[in-house]
Motif scaffolding. Structure first.
Motif, short mmCIF file in Angstrom:
data_model
loop_
_atom_site.label_atom_id
_atom_site.label_comp_id
_atom_site.label_asym_id
_atom_site.label_seq_id
_atom_site.Cartn_x
_atom_site.Cartn_y
_atom_site.Cartn_z
N GLY A 66 0.80 -1.22 0.00
CA GLY A 66 0.00 0.00 0.00
C GLY A 66 0.83 1.27 0.00
O GLY A 66 0.30 2.36 -0.18
N LEU A 67 2.14 1.15 0.22
CA LEU A 67 3.04 2.30 0.22
C LEU A 67 4.23 2.00 -0.69
O LEU A 67 4.51 0.84 -1.00
N ASP A 68 4.93 3.03 -1.08
CA ASP A 68 6.04 2.89 -2.03
C ASP A 68 7.16 2.04 -1.44
O ASP A 68 7.83 2.44 -0.49
N GLY A 69 7.36 0.85 -2.01
CA GLY A 69 8.43 -0.02 -1.56
C GLY A 69 8.13 -0.80 -0.30
O GLY A 69 8.98 -1.57 0.15
N LEU A 70 6.95 -0.63 0.28
CA LEU A 70 6.65 -1.27 1.56
C LEU A 70 6.62 -2.78 1.45
O LEU A 70 7.13 -3.49 2.32
N ALA A 71 6.03 -3.33 0.39
CA ALA A 71 5.89 -4.79 0.28
C ALA A 71 7.10 -5.46 -0.35
O ALA A 71 7.45 -6.58 0.01
N ILE A 72 7.74 -4.78 -1.30
CA ILE A 72 8.78 -5.46 -2.07
C ILE A 72 10.04 -5.75 -1.25
O ILE A 72 10.65 -6.81 -1.39
N MET A 73 10.44 -4.83 -0.37
CA MET A 73 11.66 -5.07 0.41
C MET A 73 11.47 -6.20 1.42
O MET A 73 12.35 -7.08 1.52
N PRO A 74 10.38 -6.25 2.18
CA PRO A 74 10.16 -7.42 3.03
C PRO A 74 10.10 -8.72 2.24
O PRO A 74 10.55 -9.77 2.71
N THR A 75 9.54 -8.67 1.02
CA THR A 75 9.51 -9.86 0.18
C THR A 75 10.92 -10.32 -0.15
O THR A 75 11.23 -11.52 -0.10
N VAL A 76 11.78 -9.38 -0.48
CA VAL A 76 13.18 -9.70 -0.78
C VAL A 76 13.86 -10.31 0.44
O VAL A 76 14.60 -11.30 0.34
N LEU A 77 13.62 -9.72 1.61
CA LEU A 77 14.26 -10.20 2.83
C LEU A 77 13.78 -11.59 3.21
O LEU A 77 14.58 -12.46 3.58
N VAL A 78 12.48 -11.82 3.11
CA VAL A 78 11.93 -13.14 3.44
C VAL A 78 12.40 -14.18 2.44
O VAL A 78 12.72 -15.32 2.80
N ALA A 79 12.47 -13.81 1.16
CA ALA A 79 12.97 -14.73 0.14
C ALA A 79 14.42 -15.11 0.44
O ALA A 79 14.83 -16.27 0.23
N THR A 80 15.19 -14.17 0.94
CA THR A 80 16.58 -14.45 1.32
C THR A 80 16.62 -15.48 2.46
O THR A 80 17.42 -16.43 2.44
N GLY A 81 15.76 -15.27 3.45
CA GLY A 81 15.69 -16.22 4.55
C GLY A 81 15.27 -17.60 4.10
O GLY A 81 15.85 -18.61 4.51
N LEU A 82 14.27 -17.67 3.23
CA LEU A 82 13.80 -18.95 2.72
C LEU A 82 14.89 -19.64 1.87
O LEU A 82 14.97 -20.87 1.82
N ALA A 83 15.70 -18.83 1.20
CA ALA A 83 16.80 -19.40 0.40
C ALA A 83 17.78 -20.14 1.30
O ALA A 83 18.28 -21.21 0.94
N VAL A 84 18.05 -19.59 2.47
CA VAL A 84 18.94 -20.26 3.43
C VAL A 84 18.33 -21.58 3.87
O VAL A 84 19.01 -22.61 3.93
N PHE A 85 17.04 -21.57 4.19
CA PHE A 85 16.36 -22.80 4.59
C PHE A 85 16.38 -23.82 3.45
O PHE A 85 16.57 -25.02 3.68
N ALA A 86 16.13 -23.36 2.24
CA ALA A 86 16.10 -24.27 1.08
C ALA A 86 17.47 -24.91 0.86
O ALA A 86 17.57 -26.11 0.58
N TYR A 87 18.51 -24.11 0.99
CA TYR A 87 19.86 -24.65 0.79
C TYR A 87 20.19 -25.69 1.86
O TYR A 87 20.72 -26.77 1.55
N ALA A 88 19.85 -25.37 3.11
CA ALA A 88 20.15 -26.31 4.20
C ALA A 88 19.32 -27.58 4.08
O ALA A 88 19.82 -28.69 4.29
N SER A 89 18.04 -27.44 3.73
CA SER A 89 17.17 -28.62 3.61
C SER A 89 17.55 -29.49 2.43
O SER A 89 17.35 -30.71 2.46
N GLY A 90 18.08 -28.87 1.39
CA GLY A 90 18.47 -29.64 0.20
C GLY A 90 19.83 -30.28 0.32
O GLY A 90 20.23 -31.06 -0.56
N HIS A 91 20.57 -29.96 1.39
CA HIS A 91 21.91 -30.51 1.60
C HIS A 91 21.82 -31.47 2.79
O HIS A 91 21.65 -31.04 3.93
#
Length: 360
Positions: free
Chosen positions: A196-221
């Protein structure tokens, strides 16, 4: 595509062996998605302006938003293009998880795109009927959840995994389909409410995607998964590349979406990105991790639920306006202050989520 080409070329030159490493391909995926978003951004914005694809603003919202009317919307399409192209180039296309996440993000993008198109055609903020939009989301999420359930090779892939305690793994059986569908649809709408605000949703999405990437890497190894006490899910490591593409495309979009925004993502982007986070969390068995790291999305959604419930039961509003970011705007917080503080909260929540990898 290029990953598979590199595997063929490896027979002629051993240096192409570097493309076997997920970390290397993830870096390429981030840079590719970022480059695509930055390069096509101006052309997309110009085309949206040319066709008068402008944002419709509610009259009952904060008065500061009235000046946003007419700002190009549906810019989320460039995010989806960047993610799809980057993933197709660098991911292993024989991996079932890659195709599930790609089809989910594109399906929800289509739903959001239709919603945006109807808003523009009617020249108001109402697009698809809520029931219709929700039904379409459920169908898409149900299809993905059913596929993941049907192709699961190990019981842990369809079990509920609780954080902090290694032994707490509960087989869900067919209930997995219901949980996965709820997570995907819920995440999709939560990100949409936050946008609803400029950049409000996209940056948290980027940050959460980064966190999930760590989980994905660990779970896949397998070795890392055993060491950390998290479910080992063969093949899920390829989702790191998809998450990297979200990060790159998101940062590229933020270049044009940062305050004051030149373009908004619209439902075509918000619904799709939310669904993407949901399906990745389901695949890596981190639904609760998503709930924690995406706390801002949860807060925004809960604020709407509280507001509606309170008004129906008592005729009074708990917040000055929902979702929550509007409440703080009406309290007098400048828009950039709301945005950055929500970003900071997300950084903290993602760190807390990642801490669960070791605290068991």
């Amino acid at each position: 595509m290029l990953y598979h080409l590199a595997m063929v070329l490896e027979t002629f030159y051993s240096g192409f062996n570097v493309f076997q490493y997920i970390t290397f391909r993830t870096i390429l995926g981030v840079l590719t998605a970022l480059g695509i978003a930055l390069m096509i951004g101006p052309a997309v914005i110009q085309r949206l302006v040319l066709h008068q694809v402008g944002q419709q603003v509610r009259d009952d919202g904060p008065q500061t938003h009235l000046e946003k009317a007419g700002t190009p919307t549906m810019g989320g399409a460039l995010i989806l293009v960047a993610i799809a192209v980057s993933t197709l180039l660098w991911a292993d296309l024989t991996n079932r998880y890659v195709w599930v996440v790609l089809l989910v993000i594109l399906a929800f993008g289509v739903i959001g795109g239709v919603d945006d198109a109807l808003k523009l055609a009617r020249q108001d903020s109402q697009g698809l009927r809520a029931r219709t939009k929700f039904s379409l989301q459920v169908v898409a999420a149900l299809a993905a959840s059913t596929f993941l359930f049907a192709t699961a090779a190990d019981p842990v892939e369809t079990s509920l995994v609780l954080p902090l305690v290694k032994e707490w793994v509960f087989p869900l059986g067919v209930g997995f389909i219901a949980l996965a569908t709820l997570v995907i649809v819920g995440s999709s709408n939560a990100v949409n409410l936050t946008d609803g605000l400029d950049g409000l949703a996209i940056m948290p999405t980027v940050l959460v995607a980064t966190g999930l990437a760590v989980f994905a890497y660990a779970s896949g190894h397998q070795i890392f998964a055993e060491y950390l006490g998290i479910p080992s899910v063969p093949g899920v490591g390829e989702l790191v590349i998809f998450c990297g593409a979200i990060v790159g495309a998101g940062l590229g979009f933020l270049w044009y979406n940062t305050y004051p925004a030149q373009v908004f993502m619209g439902d075509v982007g918000a619904l799709a990105l939310g669904a993407a986070l949901g399906v990745v969390a389901v695949a890596v068995r981190q639904e609760i991790g998503l709930f924690i790291m995406g706390g801002i999305f949860v807060m925004e959604t809960v604020s709407v639920m509280i507001q509606v419930l309170s008004y129906k039961l008592t005729g009074r509003r708990v917040f000055r306006m929902a979702p929550l970011h509007h409440h703080y705007e009406l309290k007098g917080w400048p828009e950039p202050r709301v945005i950055v503080r929500f970003w900071i909260i997300t950084v903290v929540l993602v760190l807390i989520g990642l801490a669960m990898l070791k605290v068991r």
